[in-house]
Design an enzyme around this catalytic site. Structure first.
Site, mmCIF file in Angstrom:
data_model
loop_
_atom_site.group_PDB
_atom_site.id
_atom_site.type_symbol
_atom_site.label_atom_id
_atom_site.label_comp_id
_atom_site.label_asym_id
_atom_site.label_seq_id
_atom_site.Cartn_x
_atom_site.Cartn_y
_atom_site.Cartn_z
ATOM 1 N N GLU A 103 -4.038 -5.851 7.845
ATOM 2 C CA GLU A 103 -3.686 -5.140 6.606
ATOM 3 C C GLU A 103 -2.469 -4.256 6.861
ATOM 4 O O GLU A 103 -2.252 -3.782 7.975
ATOM 5 C CB GLU A 103 -4.926 -4.327 6.173
ATOM 6 C CG GLU A 103 -4.759 -3.387 5.019
ATOM 7 C CD GLU A 103 -4.506 -4.048 3.687
ATOM 8 O OE1 GLU A 103 -3.515 -4.788 3.582
ATOM 9 O OE2 GLU A 103 -5.268 -3.798 2.729
ATOM 10 N N ASP A 104 -1.675 -4.046 5.816
ATOM 11 C CA ASP A 104 -0.498 -3.201 5.986
ATOM 12 C C ASP A 104 -0.857 -1.727 6.158
ATOM 13 O O ASP A 104 -0.386 -1.063 7.070
ATOM 14 C CB ASP A 104 0.479 -3.388 4.804
ATOM 15 C CG ASP A 104 -0.176 -3.241 3.432
ATOM 16 O OD1 ASP A 104 -1.402 -2.995 3.359
ATOM 17 O OD2 ASP A 104 0.531 -3.383 2.417
ATOM 18 N N ASP A 107 -5.314 3.517 2.909
ATOM 19 C CA ASP A 107 -5.031 4.748 2.170
ATOM 20 C C ASP A 107 -6.383 5.424 1.884
ATOM 21 O O ASP A 107 -6.946 6.066 2.763
ATOM 22 C CB ASP A 107 -4.256 4.332 0.914
ATOM 23 C CG ASP A 107 -3.698 5.474 0.100
ATOM 24 O OD1 ASP A 107 -3.539 6.562 0.635
ATOM 25 O OD2 ASP A 107 -3.420 5.269 -1.094
ATOM 26 N N PHE A 156 4.548 8.198 0.208
ATOM 27 C CA PHE A 156 4.635 6.798 -0.185
ATOM 28 C C PHE A 156 5.674 6.102 0.687
ATOM 29 O O PHE A 156 6.829 6.532 0.752
ATOM 30 C CB PHE A 156 4.985 6.648 -1.664
ATOM 31 C CG PHE A 156 4.869 5.224 -2.110
ATOM 32 C CD1 PHE A 156 3.641 4.697 -2.457
ATOM 33 C CD2 PHE A 156 5.980 4.395 -2.128
ATOM 34 C CE1 PHE A 156 3.521 3.368 -2.834
ATOM 35 C CE2 PHE A 156 5.868 3.064 -2.502
ATOM 36 C CZ PHE A 156 4.635 2.554 -2.854
ATOM 37 N N ARG A 169 10.374 -5.267 0.526
ATOM 38 C CA ARG A 169 9.426 -5.692 1.564
ATOM 39 C C ARG A 169 10.166 -6.205 2.791
ATOM 40 O O ARG A 169 9.615 -6.298 3.870
ATOM 41 C CB ARG A 169 8.533 -6.830 1.045
ATOM 42 C CG ARG A 169 7.603 -6.452 -0.088
ATOM 43 C CD ARG A 169 6.679 -7.633 -0.379
ATOM 44 N NE ARG A 169 5.978 -7.509 -1.647
ATOM 45 C CZ ARG A 169 4.807 -6.891 -1.801
ATOM 46 N NH1 ARG A 169 4.212 -6.324 -0.774
ATOM 47 N NH2 ARG A 169 4.225 -6.841 -2.980
HETATM 48 P P1 IMP Z 1 -6.684 1.972 -0.643
HETATM 49 O O1 IMP Z 1 -7.727 1.181 -1.347
HETATM 50 O O2 IMP Z 1 -6.445 3.291 -1.320
HETATM 51 O O3 IMP Z 1 -6.961 2.168 0.846
HETATM 52 O O4 IMP Z 1 -5.318 1.205 -0.849
HETATM 53 C C1 IMP Z 1 -4.766 0.402 0.085
HETATM 54 C C2 IMP Z 1 -3.651 -0.414 -0.532
HETATM 55 O O5 IMP Z 1 -2.789 0.405 -1.324
HETATM 56 C C3 IMP Z 1 -2.775 -0.994 0.536
HETATM 57 O O6 IMP Z 1 -3.223 -2.260 0.923
HETATM 58 C C4 IMP Z 1 -1.423 -1.019 -0.118
HETATM 59 O O7 IMP Z 1 -1.277 -2.247 -0.818
HETATM 60 C C5 IMP Z 1 -1.434 0.096 -1.116
HETATM 61 N N1 IMP Z 1 -0.747 1.302 -0.613
HETATM 62 C C6 IMP Z 1 -1.299 2.469 -0.268
HETATM 63 N N2 IMP Z 1 -0.379 3.367 0.132
HETATM 64 C C7 IMP Z 1 0.810 2.732 0.044
HETATM 65 C C8 IMP Z 1 2.186 3.135 0.336
HETATM 66 O O8 IMP Z 1 2.501 4.258 0.776
HETATM 67 N N3 IMP Z 1 3.118 2.181 0.132
HETATM 68 C C9 IMP Z 1 2.835 0.923 -0.335
HETATM 69 N N4 IMP Z 1 1.584 0.520 -0.623
HETATM 70 C C10 IMP Z 1 0.588 1.405 -0.437
HETATM 71 MG MG MG Z 2 -2.245 -4.061 0.845
#
Ligand code: IMP
Ligand code: MG
Length: 179
Positions: A103-104, A107, A156, A169
């Site tokens: 996963e990237d 958050d 972000f 990207r």
């Molecule tokens: P979570 O469910 O809040 O953990 O969200 C995770 C997803 O939100 C990641 O897989 C990303 O696609 C997106 N995301 C969260 N923070 C960022 C950011 O700073 N930049 C780009 N995408 C983000």
């Molecule tokens: Mg993602």
């Protein structure tokens, strides 16, 4: 620095050199940990793609890859709700396999919690998580991340697979917007 194509001002948070050095370390660690296992790297589209392709070139053990595409609702309020819709499911069953999610960024943790619940129901031999970036301050649900590239502040970020409105990207480094 301003991006030539989009005019977006940004600065580098994690350089290409730093990324590649850390990915090499992760590759060595994962190769040692999964030696002799039936390893499947499961990349979450789209953000994890660049990380996957660099990481797999640092693995010295046999492995396969597969892709899962999800869309999470609620991002417009800057926080995912954890309600995830599968846009593209895996090509093959994962029952009995050693699955490592690529996963990237983690958050709030909602998205990965939802995904791991779905995948665990398919009875893999093991299911672990590898995230390039971890925004630990924003975590809402406790989800163990087994391999972490970098812990980053609550900003972000984009580049290296992560998008800013679906663009940028392609940057070979992690950027943070300025101004
Ligand atoms: P979570 O469910 O809040 O953990 O969200 C995770 C997803 O939100 C990641 O897989 C990303 O696609 C997106 N995301 C969260 N923070 C960022 C950011 O700073 N930049 C780009 N995408 C983000
Ligand atoms: Mg993602």
């Amino acid at each position: 620095m301003t991006d030539d194509l989009t005019n977006i001002p940004y600065e580098t948070l994690i350089s290409e050199t730093q990324l590649q050095a850390r990915i090499k370390e992760l590759g060595q660690q994962i190769s040692a940990d999964y030696a002799g296992q039936d390893l499947l790297l499961l990349c979450i589209l789209k953000g994890g793609v660049l990380f996957l392709t660099d990481l797999m070139r640092q693995l010295s053990i046999p492995h396969e890859i597969d892709f899962l595409a999800v869309s999470s609702y609620g991002k417009e309020v800057r926080e995912s709700t954890g309600v995830v819709r599968i846009l593209k499911d895996l090509d093959k069953p994962i029952k009995g396999r050693s699955v490592l999610i690529i996963e990237d960024i983690v958050d709030t943790g909602h998205t990965l919690t939802y995904i791991t619940n779905i995948l665990n129901a398919r009875q893999p031999a093991s299911l672990k998580l590898c995230a390039l970036l971890d925004k630990i301050e924003r975590r809402r649900v406790n989800i163990p991340v087994d391999y972490i590239g970098f812990t980053i502040p609550d900003k972000f970020v984009f580049g290296y697979g992560l998008d800013l409105d679906e663009k940028l990207r392609n940057l070979p480094f992690i950027a943070v917007a300025t101004g």
